[in-house]
Write a protein that holds these residues in place. Structure first.
Motif, PDB file in Angstrom:
ATOM      1  N   CYS A  30       0.869  -1.156   0.000  1.00  0.00           N
ATOM      2  CA  CYS A  30       0.000   0.000   0.000  1.00  0.00           C
ATOM      3  C   CYS A  30       0.914   1.215   0.000  1.00  0.00           C
ATOM      4  O   CYS A  30       1.961   1.220   0.653  1.00  0.00           O
ATOM      5  CB  CYS A  30      -0.895   0.015   1.247  1.00  0.00           C
TER       6      CYS A  30
ATOM      7  N   ALA B 138       2.719   0.108  -9.083  1.00  0.00           N
ATOM      8  CA  ALA B 138       2.190  -1.253  -9.037  1.00  0.00           C
ATOM      9  C   ALA B 138       2.928  -2.138 -10.026  1.00  0.00           C
ATOM     10  O   ALA B 138       3.323  -3.264  -9.710  1.00  0.00           O
ATOM     11  CB  ALA B 138       0.701  -1.248  -9.350  1.00  0.00           C
TER      12      ALA B 138
ATOM     13  N   GLN C 260      -2.743  -5.009  -3.987  1.00  0.00           N
ATOM     14  CA  GLN C 260      -2.556  -3.632  -3.542  1.00  0.00           C
ATOM     15  C   GLN C 260      -3.771  -3.226  -2.725  1.00  0.00           C
ATOM     16  O   GLN C 260      -4.906  -3.483  -3.104  1.00  0.00           O
ATOM     17  CB  GLN C 260      -2.375  -2.653  -4.711  1.00  0.00           C
TER      18      GLN C 260
END
Length: 403
Positions: A44, A183, A191
């Motif tokens: 995150c 990402a 995520q």
RNA sequence: GCAGGGGUGGGAGAGUGGCUAAUUCCAGCGGACUGUAAAUCCGCCGCCUUACGGCUACGCAGGUUCGAAUCCUGCCCCCUGCACCA
């Protein structure tokens, strides 16, 4: 590793997606990955522009922690590149350009605070400037070519502003790109983010698919309401419960939540398992658990999870004594005083009032008590040894100035 | 650069010469009520002053006027659109 069903029950708890289709897709894809029976890689991203974390920030951390507890690997991503760029379109919203030093400092306090929730031992901290800072313009153009303006304008946020004729800056589009590139670069399995980040997280999937990779699973969490029980918790609204608040403050602030927020708080900001939360919910619905008792447990859990069981117990004892029974607490802030002094001066100096006029008002409204007796004249003097109470729960003990 | 719209108390937002320390709403504070709250009700909510009263305040600086947040001049800043962009 724990059975997939058991993991799913915990990992999906509290998540909220824009639509049911997305939810089903993510659920299915997460199951697939869990069934591979290996430590998944989760991450995150956090924007280190603000330093004071509050409970709202902990939702995603709590989710990461759940993954950790199941033996998965967590990457705590600091979005220092984003902070470096700032957000010129958002001048009055605390997104100034920060110097690398400031960012480094913020990042440090940030992780320190975050590790109150996360298991620091098994957390990898990374900084997105490490890769975003190396991209050339051509790279950026290539990324841009993967998206269309229509996709962005479909976002409610942009659509509304476009309709209204408000400015939408190009760099606002870039934030989604940057996040998507994170990402792609990190190449993790999952995520986590807030629901307001859904678009950006999904953009990550787009890039991954384009690159021939398996798109990440995306888990989004709702926005936590603040102490008022309605508005999103945020510093500007002044309805936050800060991670660094004292145990008593945290406990008291949780207790001030309206009943309607109890279950959500249990789910989102305590380490309780979904079954335990369900038990609370059922008991509340069935009337076998009084809301106040539920809330006291909640306050205890939240405090204990950020501090310790002992400190939570102490905070609870303080609350029961001072607030519920209206007793004078054993310990209270002390204010050094060199002999007698005017009440007005003492209260303003101690920060219990902002001006002499306010002291006057408080006294007129019967809010000030000296040694248990209501003060009726604001011109009185006080001396070391006196105990002053202002309002419901602000205390001050005057002590001899030890000079 | 051009055109338009703005800058008022913590926020939003009225007010277009005196009745305005400045309507109203939100937030905040205090009291009542409670389960600590929430909801509701009441009160407070620029600073100094025991009080009388005084002072400061509506982007900044001047000016007009007995009197200006309100009118005039200059300046600064913000927003939007257009133009420019070797």
């Amino acid at each position: 590793m724990a059975p997939v069903e058991a993991q799913m029950r915990v990992l999906m708890s509290g998540t909220e997606f824009g639509d049911a289709d997305t939810a089903r897709t993510m659920e299915r894809e997460l199951v697939e990955r869990l069934e591979e029976d290996r430590p998944l890689r989760i991450y995150c991203g956090y924007d280190p522009t603000s330093v004071d974390l509050h409970l709202g920030h902990t939702l995603t951390m709590r989710k990461l922690r759940q993954f950790q507890d199941f033996g998965h690997e967590v990457t705590f991503l600091i979005g220092n590149f984003t902070g470096l760029v700032g957000d010129p379109s958002d001048k009055n919203h605390e997104r100034p350009m920060l110097t690398p030093e400031q960012l480094a400092e913020n990042a440090t306090t940030y992780t320190q605070q975050a590790f109150r929730v996360l298991d620091g031992e098994s957390t990898t901290v990374r900084y997105n400037a490490d890769w975003l800072g190396r991209l050339g313009f051509a790279d950026v153009l290539r990324l841009c070519s993967k998206f269309t303006v229509a996709q962005f304008l479909k976002r409610e946020n942009f659509a509304r502003r476009y309709e209204r004729g408000d400015a939408i800056h190009l760099n606002e589009f870039m934030y989604a790109l940057m996040q998507a590139y994170d990402a792609l670069h990190l190449d993790t399995d999952v995520q986590v983010g807030g629901t307001d980040q859904l678009f950006n997280l999904m953009a990550g999937r787009t890039l991954q698919q384009d690159a021939g990779k398996r798109p990440q699973v995306v888990l989004t969490l709702p926005i936590l309401v603040g102490t008022d029980g309605h508005a999103r918790m945020s510093k500007s609204t002044g309805n936050t419960i800060g991670i660094d608040d004292s145990p008593s403050d945290i406990y008291g602030k949780v207790m001030s939540l309206p009943d309607s927020a109890i279950v959500d708080y249990f789910t989102l900001v305590t380490p309780l398992a979904p079954d335990e939360v369900d038990a609370v919910r059922t008991a509340l619905d069935g009337g076998t658990l009084r809301p106040m008792e539920a809330k006291k447990r909640l306050a205890w859990e939240v405090t204990a999870s950020l501090y310790s069981a002992e400190e939570a117990a102490a905070a609870q004892a303080y609350f029961e004594s001072t607030i519920q029974r209206r007793e004078t607490p054993e310990e209270m802030p002390e204010h050094p005083l060199d002999g007698r002094a005017a009440l007005t001066r003492v209260l303003t100096e101690a920060g219990l009032a902002t001006s002499n006029g306010e002291v006057r008002r408080l006294v007129a409204q019967g809010a000030v008590a000296l040694n248990g007796e209501p003060v009726e004249d604001f011109t009185i003097e006080v001396a070391p040894g006196d105990e002053i109470r202002v309002g419901r729960h602000r205390f001050l003990r005057l002590v001899e100035d030890a000079r």
